[in-house]
Design a protein around this motif. Structure first.
Motif, mmCIF file in Angstrom:
data_model
loop_
_atom_site.group_PDB
_atom_site.id
_atom_site.type_symbol
_atom_site.label_atom_id
_atom_site.label_comp_id
_atom_site.label_asym_id
_atom_site.label_seq_id
_atom_site.Cartn_x
_atom_site.Cartn_y
_atom_site.Cartn_z
ATOM 1 N N LEU A 154 -3.768 9.565 1.000
ATOM 2 C CA LEU A 154 -3.546 9.590 2.444
ATOM 3 C C LEU A 154 -3.204 8.190 2.936
ATOM 4 C CD1 LEU A 154 -6.562 11.920 3.326
ATOM 5 C CD2 LEU A 154 -4.161 12.543 3.108
ATOM 6 N N ASP A 155 -1.957 8.026 3.376
ATOM 7 C CA ASP A 155 -1.471 6.701 3.767
ATOM 8 C C ASP A 155 -1.629 6.515 5.277
ATOM 9 O OD1 ASP A 155 -0.258 4.255 3.920
ATOM 10 O OD2 ASP A 155 1.688 4.906 3.122
ATOM 11 N N GLU A 156 -2.569 5.698 5.654
ATOM 12 C CA GLU A 156 -2.858 5.407 7.079
ATOM 13 C C GLU A 156 -2.936 6.687 7.907
ATOM 14 O OE1 GLU A 156 -1.191 2.196 9.162
ATOM 15 O OE2 GLU A 156 -0.869 0.972 7.388
ATOM 16 N N ILE A 157 -3.665 7.644 7.400
ATOM 17 C CA ILE A 157 -3.786 8.928 8.083
ATOM 18 C C ILE A 157 -4.512 8.752 9.420
ATOM 19 C CG2 ILE A 157 -6.000 9.632 7.017
ATOM 20 C CD1 ILE A 157 -2.932 11.891 7.435
ATOM 21 N N LYS A 176 0.835 -1.216 0.000
ATOM 22 C CA LYS A 176 0.000 0.000 0.000
ATOM 23 C C LYS A 176 0.872 1.270 0.000
ATOM 24 C CE LYS A 176 -2.063 -1.194 3.861
ATOM 25 N NZ LYS A 176 -1.197 -2.376 4.151
ATOM 26 N N SER A 177 1.857 1.296 0.903
ATOM 27 C CA SER A 177 2.732 2.481 0.941
ATOM 28 C C SER A 177 3.579 2.554 -0.324
ATOM 29 C CB SER A 177 3.643 2.444 2.171
ATOM 30 O OG SER A 177 2.873 2.574 3.335
ATOM 31 N N THR A 178 3.989 1.395 -0.828
ATOM 32 C CA THR A 178 4.752 1.374 -2.089
ATOM 33 C C THR A 178 3.963 2.087 -3.179
ATOM 34 O OG1 THR A 178 5.811 -0.698 -1.470
ATOM 35 C CG2 THR A 178 5.781 -0.161 -3.823
ATOM 36 N N PHE A 196 2.399 11.338 4.511
ATOM 37 C CA PHE A 196 3.306 10.285 4.957
ATOM 38 C C PHE A 196 2.641 9.361 5.967
ATOM 39 C CE2 PHE A 196 6.182 13.721 3.767
ATOM 40 C CZ PHE A 196 7.139 13.048 3.044
ATOM 41 N N GLN A 197 2.948 8.054 5.870
ATOM 42 C CA GLN A 197 2.512 7.156 6.936
ATOM 43 C C GLN A 197 3.230 7.564 8.226
ATOM 44 O OE1 GLN A 197 2.861 2.969 6.062
ATOM 45 N NE2 GLN A 197 2.058 2.359 8.053
ATOM 46 N N TYR A 198 4.498 7.964 8.083
ATOM 47 C CA TYR A 198 5.261 8.478 9.218
ATOM 48 C C TYR A 198 5.780 9.865 8.842
ATOM 49 C CZ TYR A 198 5.107 3.497 10.130
ATOM 50 O OH TYR A 198 4.680 2.212 10.303
HETATM 51 MG MG MG Z 1 2.205 1.175 4.689
#
Ligand code: MG
Ligand code: ADP
Length: 248
Positions: A169-172, A40-42, A84-86
């Motif tokens: 939005l990645d794991e916001i 997913k983040s990729t 960003f996820q982080y």
């Molecule tokens: Mg991820």
């Protein structure tokens, strides 16, 4: 808005996405769910233009332009936003300088009238008021000293100011308390219109209840294997990924 065709992505000889397809029309909200490590983040990094990934096959079009030929900064100016996820910290750069210059670059790219400080101040003050941001927010350095949840809200606030066309939005919602989740959902709902699209990566149903996506996709085994509505989540909650997909 976005068309991904037959995408193959690998990194360090490991294939992450394979035969991956996704189309998003203007005005649509899409959610992607999938197990940890499913890519997913990729996907969001590839859309942002992170260079480490090898795209061996496939096409990506953003507003009918070939995205793969664009540098990350051009993608951002063209209207792609990836949270960003982080979220990262940028010591020494205040939120004020960061947002003013980012918005200025985007407006310049669109060949509109150059953004002056006065107009910027009006925009930013109006948006800070909507989110009840504290006055010292603009003077603080980007994400420095903010809690994990606050950093995520900061990221969404940057999106609110920059007004992108495609919001990824990645794991916001990960690590947010109920109030923060409501703030994030509120911004998404304010920004939602017939021209803007969203791609929301999440593990949880809660945020989706607030923003009501048009499609929910399941990323599994390197590609989207199922798409549908909230029924998909009920199945998932009952059986888990492995149980549902492989009948285990
Ligand atoms: Mg991820
Ligand atoms: P997700 O966001 O769905 O949890 P990611 O996209 O972060 O998954 O990661 C997908 C897979 O790619 C994971 O198995 C991860 O370990 C792997 N991966 C990511 N970056 C690298 C890298 N630099 N080298 C090797 N494997 C990587």
């Amino acid at each position: 808005m976005l068309k991904i065709k037959n995408l193959h992505v690998d990194i360090n000889n490991k294939v992450i996405l394979n035969k991956f397809y996704l189309s998003i029309n203007p005005g649509e909200i899409h959610a992607i769910m999938g197990p940890n490590g499913s890519g997913k983040s990729t996907l969001s990094y590839v859309l942002a233009g992170k260079t480490e990934y090898n795209i061996s096959k496939g096409e990506i079009y953003f507003k009918n332009k070939n995205l793969l030929y664009m540098k990350p900064e051009i993608r951002a100016r063209e209207g792609i936003f990836v949270s960003f996820q982080y979220p990262i910290e940028i010591p020494g750069v205040s939120n004020d300088i960061f947002l003013y210059n980012s918005l200025k670059a985007i407006i310049k790219h669109k060949k509109k009238k150059e953004l002056d400080r006065f107009t910027y101040k009006k925009i930013i003050n109006k948006k800070m008021k909507i989110l009840e941001k504290s006055k010292n927010f603009l003077q603080r350095f980007v994400n420095v000293g903010f809690s994990g949840g606050e950093k995520k809200i900061n990221d969404v606030f940057y999106m609110f100011v920059l007004e992108p066309d495609l919001c990824i939005l990645d794991e916001i919602d990960s690590g947010l308390d109920i109030d923060a989740l409501k703030i994030v959902s509120k911004i998404i709902n304010i920004m939602k219109n017939e021209k803007r699209s969203f791609l929301i990566i999440t593990h949880y149903r809660r945020i989706l209840d607030y923003i009501n996506p048009d499609y929910i996709h399941i990323l599994y085994n390197k590609r989207i294997i199922k798409s549908g509505n909230f029924n998909i989540i009920s199945q998932l909650e009952n059986h888990g990924y492995d149980g549902w997909i492989n009948g285990k």
